[in-house]
Enzyme design. Structure first.
Site, short mmCIF file in Angstrom:
data_model
loop_
_atom_site.label_atom_id
_atom_site.label_comp_id
_atom_site.label_asym_id
_atom_site.label_seq_id
_atom_site.Cartn_x
_atom_site.Cartn_y
_atom_site.Cartn_z
N GLU A 1 -2.62 -7.81 3.88
CA GLU A 1 -4.04 -7.59 4.12
C GLU A 1 -4.84 -8.78 3.61
O GLU A 1 -4.53 -9.34 2.56
CB GLU A 1 -4.53 -6.31 3.42
CG GLU A 1 -3.84 -5.05 3.89
CD GLU A 1 -4.36 -3.82 3.17
OE1 GLU A 1 -5.49 -3.88 2.65
OE2 GLU A 1 -3.63 -2.81 3.15
N HIS B 1 -17.58 2.34 2.08
CA HIS B 1 -16.61 1.46 1.42
C HIS B 1 -16.75 1.74 -0.07
O HIS B 1 -17.61 1.17 -0.74
CB HIS B 1 -16.90 -0.02 1.70
CG HIS B 1 -16.84 -0.39 3.14
ND1 HIS B 1 -15.69 -0.30 3.88
CD2 HIS B 1 -17.80 -0.86 3.98
CE1 HIS B 1 -15.93 -0.70 5.12
NE2 HIS B 1 -17.21 -1.04 5.20
N GLU C 1 -10.18 -0.14 -5.62
CA GLU C 1 -9.36 0.63 -4.68
C GLU C 1 -7.95 0.82 -5.22
O GLU C 1 -7.36 1.90 -5.10
CB GLU C 1 -9.32 -0.07 -3.32
CG GLU C 1 -8.55 0.72 -2.28
CD GLU C 1 -8.47 0.02 -0.95
OE1 GLU C 1 -7.86 0.59 -0.03
OE2 GLU C 1 -9.00 -1.10 -0.82
N ARG D 1 0.82 -1.21 0.00
CA ARG D 1 0.00 0.00 0.00
C ARG D 1 0.86 1.26 0.00
O ARG D 1 0.52 2.26 -0.65
CB ARG D 1 -0.94 -0.02 1.20
CG ARG D 1 -2.03 1.04 1.15
CD ARG D 1 -2.98 0.88 2.32
NE ARG D 1 -3.90 -0.22 2.13
CZ ARG D 1 -5.07 -0.12 1.50
NH1 ARG D 1 -5.43 1.04 0.99
NH2 ARG D 1 -5.87 -1.15 1.37
N ASP E 1 -11.90 7.94 -11.52
CA ASP E 1 -12.04 9.38 -11.25
C ASP E 1 -10.91 10.12 -11.96
O ASP E 1 -9.96 10.60 -11.36
CB ASP E 1 -11.99 9.62 -9.74
CG ASP E 1 -12.31 11.05 -9.38
OD1 ASP E 1 -13.06 11.69 -10.14
OD2 ASP E 1 -11.80 11.54 -8.36
#
Length: 765
Positions: free
Chosen positions: A452, A731, A463, A419, A520
């Protein structure tokens, strides 16, 4: 017969000797009929001539119309021709005024050759203006109007036989006159024609050879907008009338309906006439890079078959014959959206249609060969099937490799990233894949964040996309510049990042399309035009660099002494990443060449070319290379226009929250009848446009709707405990809103507004 009737219809004027019609002959017979108040002789003549292919081909000829005996008649015809020429000139002048700015950007680079298609005369032997005048006079009479309908019903079977079994157009190009004359009938859209005559007439027209279809298209492109629109509406109404009059299912497909298929093929002619007649730019094409070849065999090659997609992207035969693409048209005469037929989209079974399109069968018609009638939602479904089939194909190849060579290959595109090092990890992994075997990029994507837990059901991938884009579009990195006024990003010409970073962005955009994920991303439309193969021109600056565009437009419009008053040269100046000025010569020794009234169009053209193409050539080529690694073998280019590609990647700006409410699901004890849910929707519907976008951004990670609207979003609202002072959370990877059961509507509104207003970036786990 009484003597007075013999005087009205003497033997030499019984009209049985009339083998073709001219405007004068029609008016002569009409005058006699009006005198007697009996139109049956004219009705019989129309029935005989308009039901005979040979007679109609010979009718209303320019040469036959223009052989009158008297000087007065010759002068009349000459005046008619001059009026027609004047009308053509007026339309041409209007078109030139509308496209003046476009020509300014293209004139100095030889990119206006397309205007020959639009304005160059198409020679036909029929006098179209005479035909229009005749129809105007006769169609007001109901009895005469029915004669045209009945004649067309009798005419079409013979024409179909001629076109099916005889090379009538090759032996006589004037055979096209039949279709030119019939299409001038302004009553073709009436129910009687749609039911009795038009289905077979469209079938006949669709059987014309390609050169004839192209000639008809070029001719129609010179018609007025009103005439083109009338023809478009005629074929559209035929499709709609037929679709709503029938029932279709998996055994009886709309693809098998000969009438709908023929009407769609005829509508294609009008569509390309609309393109040719619009504001064209056939130049300014991006250079195509050779596609990356996979080092592995495809499934077809493993099975001993030739790889079909090595033929390159599919090109429509009519498009090739005309030498123009939809992409070449900046502004059509009629908006492209008006060619979409919604009733057809509603009954089209896209999985079957996609199969016909992929197989490219002669026996089965695919409406994807007429993509202009399909809306973006339907086309995206076709793209979805193509993507899924590619993914399954890659899995089968992997299985075959495992069996044949004993290699354990991964059937999926798996990305394992940290991440806090997401860009580095993604860049290394995707760069290795793109070099070793780009075909792996067309496998289904699965993302795993190191350390994770969680299985990627689509949410983790979403994500991943959001985090990569957030970091790469960060102005501090310097890959892109951000314009506060337009809220759009543009490539930073002074970027210090290597090409691999821009390639990664291109791959991410391609993967988003391939994996059906909305991003986006905020690019000007010129980026999507460039991705589809068109370079940016001065006109594109209006969207990407509006301040510069306005300045250049003022330069073009300036009526004073440009050289003395403006005092500018062909050398321009920009600031780099560190705020230092950089000069660039648009021409050799540009600092010594003043901009004048004579060369200002060239200056504007070169300026636009530099800003949108040359200054960012390195960055954009890398970006496009990444995008094409994923999309090169998909039908993206042949199905979608640039604005539809933006819709695929970024979603729609049209937000229908009513549709979102109807499709939202509830969890954790909530239902649509709960008090808080009713209060929630009343609150959201009361929001202004900006707050609605903030809510969508907070809940889904983007402020746009997917292709097909918010009804396709599938949002979830889940209960997150009893009344509390805590804010709602979300979420975004699952489009889920976690909403506490607030005890009042006022508190709900206050908490929700605070959550969406102060949430920065992603409110996700």
């Amino acid at each position: 017969m009484p003597d007075h009737e013999d005087n009205l219809f003497p033997p030499r004027e019984d009209f049985r000797e009339v083998h073709y019609l001219t405007e004068e002959k029609v008016y002569e017979i009409l005058s006699i009929c009006e005198g007697k108040k009996d139109y049956s002789p004219l009705i019989r003549v129309i029935g005989r001539i308009f039901s005979s292919a040979d007679a109609l081909v010979q009718s209303f000829r320019k040469d036959k119309e223009q052989h009158p005996n008297t000087k007065e008649q010759r002068k009349t015809h000459q005046a008619k021709d001059e009026d027609k020429d004047e009308d053509d000139k007026e339309r041409t002048t209007a078109m030139e005024q509308e496209s003046e700015e476009s020509e300014a950007s293209a004139s100095m680079e030889g990119a206006t050759g397309s205007t020959e298609n639009r304005l160059g005369p198409v020679e036909v032997s029929v006098d179209i203006e005479a035909v229009r005048r005749v129809y105007d006079r006769l169609l007001s009479n109901e009895k005469i109007e029915s004669a045209f309908l009945n004649a067309l019903v009798y005419l079409t079977p013979n024409v179909e036989l001629d076109l099916t079994y005889l090379d009538v157009y090759d032996t006589n190009p004037d055979y096209l006159n039949i279709f030119i004359i019939v299409m001038e009938n302004s009553s073709l859209h009436s129910p009687e024609y749609l039911e009795m005559a038009m289905p077979l007439f469209c079938k006949c027209m669709s059987k014309l050879p390609l050169p004839a279809l192209a000639k008809l298209t070029r001719l129609w492109s010179q018609y007025s907008v009103e005439h083109i629109r009338r023809m478009m509406e005629t074929f559209q109404q035929l499709i709609t009338y037929t679709v709503i009059s029938n029932e279709y299912d998996s055994d009886s497909l709309v693809n098998d309906d000969e009438c709908v298929v023929a009407a769609a093929k005829c509508l294609k002619l009008v569509f390309y006439a609309n393109v040719l007649g619009g504001d064209l730019d056939t130049g300014h094409n991006e250079e195509e890079e050779p596609a990356s070849e996979s080092s592995e065999l495809t499934l077809q090659e493993l099975l001993g078959e030739e790889r079909s997609n090595k033929k390159g992207p599919r090109v429509d035969p009519l498009e090739k014959e005309l030498g123009v693409r939809t992409l070449d048209c900046r502004r059509p005469l009629i908006p492209f959206e008006e060619f979409v037929n919604e009733p057809l989209n509603d009954v089209l079974e896209m999985d079957k249609d996609f199969t016909f399109f992929k197989v490219d069968s002669e026996s089965k018609f695919s409406f994807q060969s007429c993509p202009f009638v399909l809306n973006a939602c339907t086309k995206s479904l076709g793209l979805y099937y193509d993507n899924r089939i590619s993914m399954y194909s890659e899995r089968r190849i992997t299985a075959l490799y495992s069996l044949v060579q004993g290699q354990q290959l991964n059937p999926y595109l798996r990305l394992k990233v940290r991440r806090d090092h997401i860009i580095d990890d993604a860049l290394v992994r995707l760069e290795m894949i793109s070099m070793e075997n780009p075909a792996d990029l067309r496998k289904q994507l699965f993302v795993e964040f190191e350390g994770e837990q969680g299985v990627d059901e689509g949410g983790v991938s979403k994500e991943f996309f959001q985090l990569v884009l957030e970091e790469m579009f960060n102005p501090d990195i310097g890959m892109f510049t951000y314009d506060e006024s337009t809220k759009l990003f543009w490539y930073n010409p002074s970027s210090l990042e290597n090409e691999a970073q821009f390639t990664l962005i291109g791959i991410v955009l391609g993967l988003a399309i391939y994996n059906n994920c909305i991003l986006d991303v905020h690019f000007p439309m010129v980026v999507y035009r460039k991705l589809m193969g068109k370079k940016g021109t001065y006109l594109d600056l209006a969207d990407s660099h509006p301040v510069l565009y306005q300045s250049l437009k003022e330069l073009l419009d300036y009526e004073g002494d440009v050289e003395e008053d403006m005092m500018i040269t062909f050398q321009i100046s920009q600031t780099d990443l560190f705020g230092e000025p950089i000069t660039y010569d648009l021409k050799e020794n540009g600092d010594k060449i003043p901009v004048t009234a004579d060369n200002r169009k060239e200056f504007v053209s070169l300026y636009g070319d530099y800003i949108l193409n040359k200054s960012v050539e390195r960055q954009f080529k890398a970006f496009r290379r990444g995008f094409q690694m994923v999309t090169n073998e998909s039908p993206l280019k042949c199905l979608f226009r640039p604005e539809e590609v933006e819709l695929l990647i970024c979603g729609s700006r049209n937000l229908d929250f009513q549709a979102l409410e109807e499709t939202t699901e509830y969890d954790g004890g909530y239902s649509k009848d709960c008090r808080i849910i009713k209060d929630f929707w009343e609150t959201v519907h009361s929001f202004g446009e900006e707050d609605k976008r903030l809510f969508l951004q907070f809940t889904t990670g983007t402020d746009r709707a997917p292709v097909g609207g918010l009804g396709k979003l599938k949002m979830i609202i889940a209960k997150n405990g009893p009344d509390t002072d805590r804010l709602p959370t979300s979420h975004t990877c699952f489009n889920a809103l976690l909403l506490p059961e607030y005890d009042s509507k006022e508190k709900l509104k206050e908490r929700l507004l605070k959550a969406i207003t102060y949430a920065k970036g992603f409110g996700m786990l």
